[in-house]
Design an enzyme around this catalytic site. Sequence first.
Site, PDB file in Angstrom:
ATOM      1  N   TYR A  63       0.827  -1.198   0.000  1.00  0.00           N
ATOM      2  CA  TYR A  63       0.000   0.000   0.000  1.00  0.00           C
ATOM      3  C   TYR A  63       0.865   1.252   0.000  1.00  0.00           C
ATOM      4  CZ  TYR A  63      -4.353   2.553   0.894  1.00  0.00           C
ATOM      5  OH  TYR A  63      -5.455   3.374   0.792  1.00  0.00           O
ATOM      6  N   SER A 163     -18.666  -3.189  -5.133  1.00  0.00           N
ATOM      7  CA  SER A 163     -17.754  -2.914  -4.017  1.00  0.00           C
ATOM      8  C   SER A 163     -18.459  -2.051  -2.983  1.00  0.00           C
ATOM      9  CB  SER A 163     -16.507  -2.192  -4.531  1.00  0.00           C
ATOM     10  OG  SER A 163     -16.855  -0.891  -4.983  1.00  0.00           O
TER      11      SER A 163
END
Length: 369
Positions: A63, A163
């Site tokens: 990330y 999502s």
Amino acid sequence: MQRAAAGVLRAARGLLYERHGEPVAVVQLKDIEVAQLGDTDVHVKMLAAPVNPADINMIQGTYAILSPLPAVGGNEGVGEVLEVGSRVAALKPGDWVIPAISGLGTWRTQGVFPERMLLKVPSDIPVLCAATLSVNPCTAYRMLADFETLAPGDSVIQNAANSGVGQAVIQIAKASGIKTINVVRDRPDLPKLVERLMALGADHVVTEEMLRKPEMKDIFKSIPKPRLALNCVGGKSTTEMLRHLQPRGTMVTYGGMAKQPVMVPAQGNGPIEAEHRTQRLLWALPSLSPQSAFIFRDVRLRGFWMTQWRKDHEQDQQSVATMMDALCQLIRGGHLTTPACTQVPFQDYKEALEAAMKPFTSSKQILLL
């Protein structure tokens, strides 16, 4: 110092990882230390915390921001205030709080955090709504509000519509009178998924393959072409969405699930690879018909990251408060619901991590703490 009447718990457990790697292999449930309460600190008992893609990526070490190791996982959740330091004015025992920043480490039974890292939320909304409030609904709200001035009757197209962000976009847009065209990957349970998204308020649900078919023109007989496209996938899905965007429209990229670059067809030269930064370019995009000539469209490509928005607005608490109030009002009115989720007891965290990484996942895993 203010304390809860029933006294304060001190023993805590958390999901800790000491190295980066696959979550099931590196995350362990361990006893963790609860820090001493400082004057500006808040002691919080966590109630529920979801497992988001960013949580997985942080554990894997991929990330954009990473917590110092060893770290407690989790960036989102809701907790109840147990006690506050002597200089804490905005919070009191019994209040509900959610993270104001990323990397808080919410996968724990309790913790002590600086007041500035927390946001108060009303305790009259469902606990699972509060637990999933600070990331996906905020992302959806900001993308719908900040990039195009949309009015009732306008339309938006988005991929990854199943999502958490996608579900929030559908509901917030519906409450504002904005039409949504929702793109999903083909899958064995497609009819069930379409039914669920339509029940949330989706106007149209199409597969990525359908984006390339002439039948798309039928959709635009009843609604205008979108002025805003929301991209969480990349690759071909992005290219096909751009074909349907209005001239001078905006595409906002907030994720890259396909792990492929954003590609924009350019006249005669093949695709241009667009970087994820604010830019305004003039490109030639082919129409749906292969016989048609190339036409120029003044398309804006933008990037969005909720973490950066929060950093940029640290001193603008009014914008944060306005957003949170709007979202909580939608929740109270039944217009914004918890995303499809699976509640998992804390000790069964491995099941939650495994489920969160499966393909075609439509149910968010929420750890009950």
